[in-house]
Write a protein that holds these residues in place. Structure first.
Motif, PDB file in Angstrom:
ATOM      1  N   ILE A 187       0.841  -1.203   0.000  1.00 64.99           N
ATOM      2  CA  ILE A 187       0.000   0.000   0.000  1.00 64.99           C
ATOM      3  C   ILE A 187       0.874   1.251   0.000  1.00 64.99           C
ATOM      4  CG2 ILE A 187      -1.646   1.348   1.367  1.00 64.99           C
ATOM      5  CD1 ILE A 187      -2.817  -1.362   2.311  1.00 64.99           C
ATOM      6  N   GLU A 188       1.929   1.238   0.823  1.00 65.96           N
ATOM      7  CA  GLU A 188       2.809   2.409   0.923  1.00 65.96           C
ATOM      8  C   GLU A 188       3.531   2.695  -0.391  1.00 65.96           C
ATOM      9  OE1 GLU A 188       6.971   3.799   3.144  1.00 65.96           O
ATOM     10  OE2 GLU A 188       5.876   2.027   3.858  1.00 65.96           O
ATOM     11  N   LEU A 189       4.083   1.646  -1.007  1.00 62.51           N
ATOM     12  CA  LEU A 189       4.918   1.848  -2.194  1.00 62.51           C
ATOM     13  C   LEU A 189       4.130   1.756  -3.495  1.00 62.51           C
ATOM     14  CD1 LEU A 189       8.022  -0.306  -1.140  1.00 62.51           C
ATOM     15  CD2 LEU A 189       7.739   2.190  -0.958  1.00 62.51           C
ATOM     16  N   GLY A 190       3.032   1.024  -3.477  1.00 63.29           N
ATOM     17  CA  GLY A 190       2.266   0.842  -4.700  1.00 63.29           C
ATOM     18  C   GLY A 190       2.926  -0.071  -5.707  1.00 63.29           C
ATOM     19  N   GLU A 191       3.949  -0.811  -5.271  1.00 66.72           N
ATOM     20  CA  GLU A 191       4.702  -1.683  -6.169  1.00 66.72           C
ATOM     21  C   GLU A 191       4.601  -3.141  -5.709  1.00 66.72           C
ATOM     22  OE1 GLU A 191       5.714  -0.494  -8.847  1.00 66.72           O
ATOM     23  OE2 GLU A 191       5.922   1.647  -8.487  1.00 66.72           O
ATOM     24  N   THR A 192       5.031  -4.051  -6.583  1.00 72.19           N
ATOM     25  CA  THR A 192       4.956  -5.478  -6.281  1.00 72.19           C
ATOM     26  C   THR A 192       5.955  -5.865  -5.195  1.00 72.19           C
ATOM     27  OG1 THR A 192       4.242  -5.978  -8.531  1.00 72.19           O
ATOM     28  CG2 THR A 192       5.138  -7.796  -7.243  1.00 72.19           C
ATOM     29  N   VAL A 193       5.474  -6.589  -4.203  1.00 72.00           N
ATOM     30  CA  VAL A 193       6.290  -7.031  -3.085  1.00 72.00           C
ATOM     31  C   VAL A 193       6.299  -8.564  -3.077  1.00 72.00           C
ATOM     32  CG1 VAL A 193       6.560  -7.013  -0.570  1.00 72.00           C
ATOM     33  CG2 VAL A 193       5.731  -4.965  -1.765  1.00 72.00           C
ATOM     34  N   HIS A 194       7.484  -9.140  -2.930  1.00 70.98           N
ATOM     35  CA  HIS A 194       7.635 -10.599  -2.958  1.00 70.98           C
ATOM     36  C   HIS A 194       8.296 -11.108  -1.684  1.00 70.98           C
ATOM     37  CE1 HIS A 194       6.497 -11.136  -7.121  1.00 70.98           C
ATOM     38  NE2 HIS A 194       7.440 -10.334  -7.557  1.00 70.98           N
ATOM     39  N   LEU A 195       7.943 -12.325  -1.305  1.00 72.44           N
ATOM     40  CA  LEU A 195       8.620 -13.089  -0.263  1.00 72.44           C
ATOM     41  C   LEU A 195       9.061 -14.398  -0.885  1.00 72.44           C
ATOM     42  CD1 LEU A 195       9.307 -13.585   2.824  1.00 72.44           C
ATOM     43  CD2 LEU A 195       7.054 -14.686   2.966  1.00 72.44           C
ATOM     44  N   VAL A 222      16.002  -7.553   0.682  1.00 75.06           N
ATOM     45  CA  VAL A 222      16.709  -7.689   1.954  1.00 75.06           C
ATOM     46  C   VAL A 222      16.464  -9.088   2.492  1.00 75.06           C
ATOM     47  CG1 VAL A 222      16.634  -5.233   2.555  1.00 75.06           C
ATOM     48  CG2 VAL A 222      14.739  -6.721   3.234  1.00 75.06           C
ATOM     49  N   ALA A 223      17.499  -9.680   3.082  1.00 73.97           N
ATOM     50  CA  ALA A 223      17.355 -11.000   3.700  1.00 73.97           C
ATOM     51  C   ALA A 223      16.595 -10.874   5.009  1.00 73.97           C
ATOM     52  CB  ALA A 223      18.727 -11.615   3.938  1.00 73.97           C
ATOM     53  N   LEU A 224      15.817 -11.891   5.339  1.00 72.02           N
ATOM     54  CA  LEU A 224      15.104 -11.962   6.612  1.00 72.02           C
ATOM     55  C   LEU A 224      15.864 -12.916   7.517  1.00 72.02           C
ATOM     56  CD1 LEU A 224      11.409 -12.183   5.344  1.00 72.02           C
ATOM     57  CD2 LEU A 224      12.689 -10.150   6.061  1.00 72.02           C
ATOM     58  N   ASP A 225      16.395 -12.395   8.598  1.00 68.52           N
ATOM     59  CA  ASP A 225      17.319 -13.162   9.423  1.00 68.52           C
ATOM     60  C   ASP A 225      16.603 -13.989  10.487  1.00 68.52           C
ATOM     61  OD1 ASP A 225      19.497 -12.026   8.018  1.00 68.52           O
ATOM     62  OD2 ASP A 225      19.352 -10.223   9.255  1.00 68.52           O
ATOM     63  N   PRO A 263      22.772 -19.135   8.492  1.00 69.68           N
ATOM     64  CA  PRO A 263      22.525 -18.074   7.515  1.00 69.68           C
ATOM     65  C   PRO A 263      21.052 -17.999   7.123  1.00 69.68           C
ATOM     66  CG  PRO A 263      23.497 -19.978   6.439  1.00 69.68           C
ATOM     67  CD  PRO A 263      23.517 -20.285   7.907  1.00 69.68           C
ATOM     68  N   PRO A 264      20.645 -16.892   6.509  1.00 67.97           N
ATOM     69  CA  PRO A 264      19.230 -16.711   6.175  1.00 67.97           C
ATOM     70  C   PRO A 264      18.779 -17.614   5.038  1.00 67.97           C
ATOM     71  CG  PRO A 264      20.544 -14.931   5.241  1.00 67.97           C
ATOM     72  CD  PRO A 264      21.471 -15.737   6.115  1.00 67.97           C
ATOM     73  N   THR A 265      17.485 -17.886   5.001  1.00 71.47           N
ATOM     74  CA  THR A 265      16.913 -18.678   3.905  1.00 71.47           C
ATOM     75  C   THR A 265      15.747 -17.960   3.227  1.00 71.47           C
ATOM     76  OG1 THR A 265      15.493 -19.849   5.485  1.00 71.47           O
ATOM     77  CG2 THR A 265      17.588 -20.898   4.908  1.00 71.47           C
ATOM     78  N   GLU A 266      15.308 -16.833   3.759  1.00 71.65           N
ATOM     79  CA  GLU A 266      14.206 -16.081   3.163  1.00 71.65           C
ATOM     80  C   GLU A 266      14.622 -14.639   2.890  1.00 71.65           C
ATOM     81  OE1 GLU A 266      12.540 -19.419   5.447  1.00 71.65           O
ATOM     82  OE2 GLU A 266      13.472 -17.599   6.273  1.00 71.65           O
ATOM     83  N   ALA A 267      13.917 -14.000   1.973  1.00 70.65           N
ATOM     84  CA  ALA A 267      14.166 -12.595   1.663  1.00 70.65           C
ATOM     85  C   ALA A 267      12.875 -11.928   1.228  1.00 70.65           C
ATOM     86  CB  ALA A 267      15.234 -12.455   0.581  1.00 70.65           C
ATOM     87  N   LEU A 268      12.856 -10.605   1.357  1.00 71.44           N
ATOM     88  CA  LEU A 268      11.724  -9.753   1.001  1.00 71.44           C
ATOM     89  C   LEU A 268      12.188  -8.791  -0.083  1.00 71.44           C
ATOM     90  CD1 LEU A 268       8.773  -8.822   1.964  1.00 71.44           C
ATOM     91  CD2 LEU A 268      10.001  -7.113   3.345  1.00 71.44           C
TER      92      LEU A 268
END
Length: 261
Positions: free
Chosen positions: A111-119, A219-222, A226-231
Protein backbone atom coordinates in the motif's frame (compact mmCIF):
# COMPACT_ATOMS: atom_id res chain seq x y z
CA UNK A 1 -1.31 -62.79 23.54
CA UNK A 2 -1.84 -59.22 22.38
CA UNK A 3 1.33 -57.16 22.15
CA UNK A 4 0.96 -53.58 23.42
CA UNK A 5 4.59 -52.42 23.29
CA UNK A 6 6.62 -51.04 20.40
CA UNK A 7 6.76 -53.16 17.27
CA UNK A 8 9.91 -55.23 17.73
CA UNK A 9 10.32 -55.67 13.96
CA UNK A 10 12.51 -52.87 12.59
CA UNK A 11 11.78 -51.18 9.29
CA UNK A 12 13.88 -52.41 6.38
CA UNK A 13 17.12 -50.46 6.32
CA UNK A 14 19.96 -49.84 3.95
CA UNK A 15 23.54 -50.77 4.74
CA UNK A 16 24.18 -47.32 6.20
CA UNK A 17 21.47 -47.64 8.83
CA UNK A 18 18.95 -45.39 7.04
CA UNK A 19 15.43 -46.40 6.06
CA UNK A 20 15.30 -47.92 2.59
CA UNK A 21 13.68 -45.62 0.03
CA UNK A 22 10.61 -46.74 -1.88
CA UNK A 23 11.26 -46.65 -5.62
CA UNK A 24 7.61 -46.11 -6.58
CA UNK A 25 7.37 -43.13 -4.23
CA UNK A 26 10.59 -41.66 -5.62
CA UNK A 27 9.27 -42.03 -9.16
CA UNK A 28 5.94 -40.44 -8.23
CA UNK A 29 7.68 -37.44 -6.69
CA UNK A 30 9.95 -37.16 -9.74
CA UNK A 31 6.92 -37.05 -12.05
CA UNK A 32 5.17 -34.38 -9.95
CA UNK A 33 8.30 -32.22 -9.77
CA UNK A 34 8.90 -32.64 -13.50
CA UNK A 35 5.38 -31.56 -14.44
CA UNK A 36 5.31 -28.72 -11.92
CA UNK A 37 8.45 -27.20 -13.45
CA UNK A 38 7.43 -27.75 -17.09
CA UNK A 39 6.29 -24.72 -19.09
CA UNK A 40 3.92 -26.80 -21.24
CA UNK A 41 1.77 -29.91 -21.05
CA UNK A 42 4.00 -32.97 -21.50
CA UNK A 43 3.49 -36.17 -23.45
CA UNK A 44 4.09 -39.68 -22.13
CA UNK A 45 7.13 -39.88 -24.40
CA UNK A 46 8.64 -36.72 -22.84
CA UNK A 47 8.02 -37.87 -19.26
CA UNK A 48 9.43 -41.32 -19.94
CA UNK A 49 12.51 -40.07 -21.80
CA UNK A 50 13.39 -37.10 -19.57
CA UNK A 51 12.97 -39.05 -16.33
CA UNK A 52 14.50 -42.22 -17.80
CA UNK A 53 11.49 -44.30 -16.82
CA UNK A 54 10.25 -47.40 -18.62
CA UNK A 55 7.30 -46.35 -20.77
CA UNK A 56 4.91 -48.79 -19.05
CA UNK A 57 5.96 -47.56 -15.59
CA UNK A 58 5.59 -43.92 -16.61
CA UNK A 59 2.14 -44.58 -18.04
CA UNK A 60 1.01 -46.40 -14.89
CA UNK A 61 2.24 -43.54 -12.69
CA UNK A 62 0.61 -40.88 -14.85
CA UNK A 63 -2.68 -42.77 -14.93
CA UNK A 64 -2.69 -43.16 -11.15
CA UNK A 65 -1.93 -39.46 -10.66
CA UNK A 66 -4.69 -38.46 -13.08
CA UNK A 67 -7.19 -40.72 -11.30
CA UNK A 68 -6.29 -39.18 -7.94
CA UNK A 69 -6.40 -35.58 -9.19
CA UNK A 70 -2.72 -34.74 -8.80
CA UNK A 71 -2.26 -34.20 -12.53
CA UNK A 72 -4.61 -33.50 -15.45
CA UNK A 73 -4.62 -35.04 -18.93
CA UNK A 74 -5.97 -33.37 -22.07
CA UNK A 75 -7.59 -35.02 -25.08
CA UNK A 76 -4.24 -35.25 -26.86
CA UNK A 77 -2.74 -37.31 -24.05
CA UNK A 78 -0.59 -34.54 -22.60
CA UNK A 79 -0.17 -34.07 -18.87
CA UNK A 80 0.10 -31.07 -16.57
CA UNK A 81 0.03 -30.51 -12.83
CA UNK A 82 -3.46 -30.79 -11.32
CA UNK A 83 -5.70 -29.03 -8.81
CA UNK A 84 -4.82 -31.35 -5.95
CA UNK A 85 -1.18 -30.33 -6.23
CA UNK A 86 -2.26 -26.69 -6.21
CA UNK A 87 -4.26 -27.30 -3.04
CA UNK A 88 -1.26 -28.93 -1.37
CA UNK A 89 0.97 -26.02 -2.34
CA UNK A 90 -1.57 -23.48 -1.12
CA UNK A 91 -1.81 -25.32 2.20
CA UNK A 92 1.97 -25.17 2.59
CA UNK A 93 1.97 -21.40 2.12
CA UNK A 94 -1.09 -20.82 4.32
CA UNK A 95 0.50 -22.67 7.25
CA UNK A 96 4.05 -21.40 6.83
CA UNK A 97 5.20 -19.42 9.90
CA UNK A 98 7.34 -16.98 7.90
CA UNK A 99 4.50 -16.22 5.49
CA UNK A 100 2.09 -15.66 8.36
CA UNK A 101 4.49 -13.21 10.01
CA UNK A 102 5.43 -11.43 6.80
CA UNK A 103 2.07 -11.12 5.05
CA UNK A 104 0.54 -8.28 7.17
CA UNK A 105 3.72 -6.23 6.77
CA UNK A 106 3.83 -7.01 3.04
CA UNK A 107 0.26 -5.76 2.72
CA UNK A 108 1.21 -2.44 4.31
CA UNK A 109 4.41 -2.17 2.28
CA UNK A 110 2.46 -2.77 -0.91
CA UNK A 111 0.00 0.00 0.00
CA UNK A 112 2.81 2.41 0.92
CA UNK A 113 4.92 1.85 -2.19
CA UNK A 114 2.27 0.84 -4.70
CA UNK A 115 4.70 -1.68 -6.17
CA UNK A 116 4.96 -5.48 -6.28
CA UNK A 117 6.29 -7.03 -3.08
CA UNK A 118 7.64 -10.60 -2.96
CA UNK A 119 8.62 -13.09 -0.26
CA UNK A 120 10.84 -16.00 -1.31
CA UNK A 121 12.81 -18.89 0.18
CA UNK A 122 16.06 -20.50 -0.94
CA UNK A 123 15.65 -24.11 -2.11
CA UNK A 124 18.88 -25.59 -3.39
CA UNK A 125 20.32 -23.17 -5.94
CA UNK A 126 16.91 -21.64 -6.68
CA UNK A 127 14.48 -19.37 -4.89
CA UNK A 128 10.81 -20.24 -4.56
CA UNK A 129 8.27 -17.45 -4.30
CA UNK A 130 6.05 -17.89 -1.24
CA UNK A 131 3.85 -14.78 -1.33
CA UNK A 132 3.21 -11.83 -3.63
CA UNK A 133 1.42 -8.50 -3.34
CA UNK A 134 0.82 -7.12 -6.83
CA UNK A 135 1.56 -3.57 -7.92
CA UNK A 136 -1.41 -1.24 -8.39
CA UNK A 137 0.12 -0.07 -11.68
CA UNK A 138 -0.76 -1.65 -15.00
CA UNK A 139 2.92 -1.98 -15.91
CA UNK A 140 4.10 -4.70 -13.55
CA UNK A 141 5.93 -8.02 -13.68
CA UNK A 142 4.65 -10.59 -11.19
CA UNK A 143 6.12 -13.89 -9.99
CA UNK A 144 3.35 -16.01 -8.54
CA UNK A 145 3.82 -18.19 -5.43
CA UNK A 146 5.48 -21.45 -6.37
CA UNK A 147 7.54 -19.99 -9.20
CA UNK A 148 11.23 -20.90 -9.10
CA UNK A 149 14.13 -18.79 -10.38
CA UNK A 150 17.93 -19.09 -10.19
CA UNK A 151 19.18 -17.53 -6.96
CA UNK A 152 22.14 -15.84 -8.68
CA UNK A 153 19.83 -14.03 -11.13
CA UNK A 154 17.49 -12.38 -8.61
CA UNK A 155 17.70 -9.73 -5.92
CA UNK A 156 15.95 -12.08 -3.51
CA UNK A 157 18.44 -14.86 -4.17
CA UNK A 158 21.49 -12.63 -3.96
CA UNK A 159 20.26 -11.12 -0.68
CA UNK A 160 20.04 -14.62 0.79
CA UNK A 161 23.33 -15.88 -0.71
CA UNK A 162 25.17 -12.83 0.66
CA UNK A 163 24.47 -14.13 4.16
CA UNK A 164 26.21 -17.44 3.45
CA UNK A 165 29.98 -18.12 3.42
CA UNK A 166 31.30 -18.10 -0.13
CA UNK A 167 32.48 -21.72 0.11
CA UNK A 168 28.89 -22.79 0.77
CA UNK A 169 27.57 -20.63 -2.06
CA UNK A 170 30.19 -22.02 -4.45
CA UNK A 171 29.17 -25.60 -3.65
CA UNK A 172 25.47 -24.77 -3.83
CA UNK A 173 25.50 -23.18 -7.28
CA UNK A 174 25.66 -25.20 -10.50
CA UNK A 175 28.93 -25.32 -12.41
CA UNK A 176 27.49 -23.08 -15.13
CA UNK A 177 25.56 -19.97 -14.08
CA UNK A 178 22.94 -19.86 -16.81
CA UNK A 179 21.88 -16.28 -17.61
CA UNK A 180 18.28 -15.07 -17.76
CA UNK A 181 19.24 -11.75 -19.38
CA UNK A 182 22.41 -10.11 -20.69
CA UNK A 183 22.84 -8.58 -17.22
CA UNK A 184 22.82 -11.85 -15.22
CA UNK A 185 26.02 -12.72 -13.35
CA UNK A 186 27.64 -15.72 -15.03
CA UNK A 187 31.19 -15.29 -13.69
CA UNK A 188 31.80 -16.66 -10.21
CA UNK A 189 34.42 -14.07 -9.28
CA UNK A 190 32.09 -11.23 -10.27
CA UNK A 191 29.21 -12.80 -8.35
CA UNK A 192 31.38 -13.21 -5.26
CA UNK A 193 32.33 -9.53 -5.42
CA UNK A 194 28.65 -8.65 -5.81
CA UNK A 195 27.71 -10.67 -2.71
CA UNK A 196 30.46 -8.95 -0.71
CA UNK A 197 29.06 -5.59 -1.81
CA UNK A 198 25.57 -6.65 -0.75
CA UNK A 199 26.87 -7.58 2.70
CA UNK A 200 28.53 -4.17 2.99
CA UNK A 201 25.50 -2.26 1.67
CA UNK A 202 22.84 -4.21 3.56
CA UNK A 203 20.53 -4.86 0.63
CA UNK A 204 20.62 -6.46 -2.82
CA UNK A 205 19.77 -4.94 -6.19
CA UNK A 206 18.72 -6.95 -9.23
CA UNK A 207 19.68 -4.67 -12.10
CA UNK A 208 17.55 -6.21 -14.89
CA UNK A 209 19.35 -9.51 -14.22
CA UNK A 210 16.15 -11.54 -14.16
CA UNK A 211 13.82 -9.46 -16.33
CA UNK A 212 14.76 -6.69 -18.75
CA UNK A 213 13.23 -3.39 -17.72
CA UNK A 214 12.77 -4.39 -14.09
CA UNK A 215 14.84 -3.48 -11.05
CA UNK A 216 14.39 -5.33 -7.79
CA UNK A 217 15.52 -4.35 -4.30
CA UNK A 218 15.75 -7.09 -1.66
CA UNK A 219 16.71 -7.69 1.95
CA UNK A 220 17.35 -11.00 3.70
CA UNK A 221 15.10 -11.96 6.61
CA UNK A 222 17.32 -13.16 9.42
CA UNK A 223 15.08 -15.79 10.97
CA UNK A 224 18.04 -18.16 10.83
CA UNK A 225 21.77 -17.90 10.34
CA UNK A 226 22.52 -18.07 7.52
CA UNK A 227 19.23 -16.71 6.17
CA UNK A 228 16.91 -18.68 3.90
CA UNK A 229 14.21 -16.08 3.16
CA UNK A 230 14.17 -12.60 1.66
CA UNK A 231 11.72 -9.75 1.00
CA UNK A 232 11.77 -7.64 -2.16
CA UNK A 233 10.14 -4.82 -4.07
CA UNK A 234 10.17 -4.96 -7.89
CA UNK A 235 9.62 -1.87 -10.02
CA UNK A 236 10.01 -1.04 -13.73
CA UNK A 237 13.05 1.18 -14.28
CA UNK A 238 10.86 3.76 -16.03
CA UNK A 239 9.25 4.58 -12.66
CA UNK A 240 12.53 4.92 -10.78
CA UNK A 241 14.71 7.82 -9.73
CA UNK A 242 17.25 8.24 -6.91
CA UNK A 243 14.69 9.48 -4.38
CA UNK A 244 12.31 6.66 -5.21
CA UNK A 245 15.08 4.08 -4.78
CA UNK A 246 16.02 5.46 -1.36
CA UNK A 247 12.38 5.39 -0.28
CA UNK A 248 12.00 1.75 -1.36
CA UNK A 249 15.18 0.60 0.39
CA UNK A 250 14.27 2.44 3.59
CA UNK A 251 10.78 0.93 3.54
CA UNK A 252 12.19 -2.59 2.97
CA UNK A 253 14.64 -2.26 5.87
CA UNK A 254 11.86 -1.02 8.13
CA UNK A 255 9.61 -3.89 7.04
CA UNK A 256 12.36 -6.43 7.73
CA UNK A 257 12.72 -5.15 11.29
CA UNK A 258 8.98 -5.47 11.86
CA UNK A 259 8.82 -9.00 10.44
CA UNK A 260 11.84 -10.49 12.18
CA UNK A 261 11.58 -8.80 15.58
Amino acid sequence: MTHHGPDPSPEPTEAGGGVRSVKSAERTIAVLEYLSSADHACSLREVSADLKLPRASAYALLTTLVNTGWIDADNAGRYRIGLRALRAGASYVEHDDVVQRAQPVMNELNIELGETVHLARLDGAEIVYLATNISRHSLAVVSRPGRRLPSWATGLGKAILAGHPWDEVDQLLPETLTPRTVHTFTDRAALRAELEEIRRRGHAVDEQESTIGLRCFAVALDFSSPPTEALSCSIPVVRLDADRERHIVTALLRARTRIVH
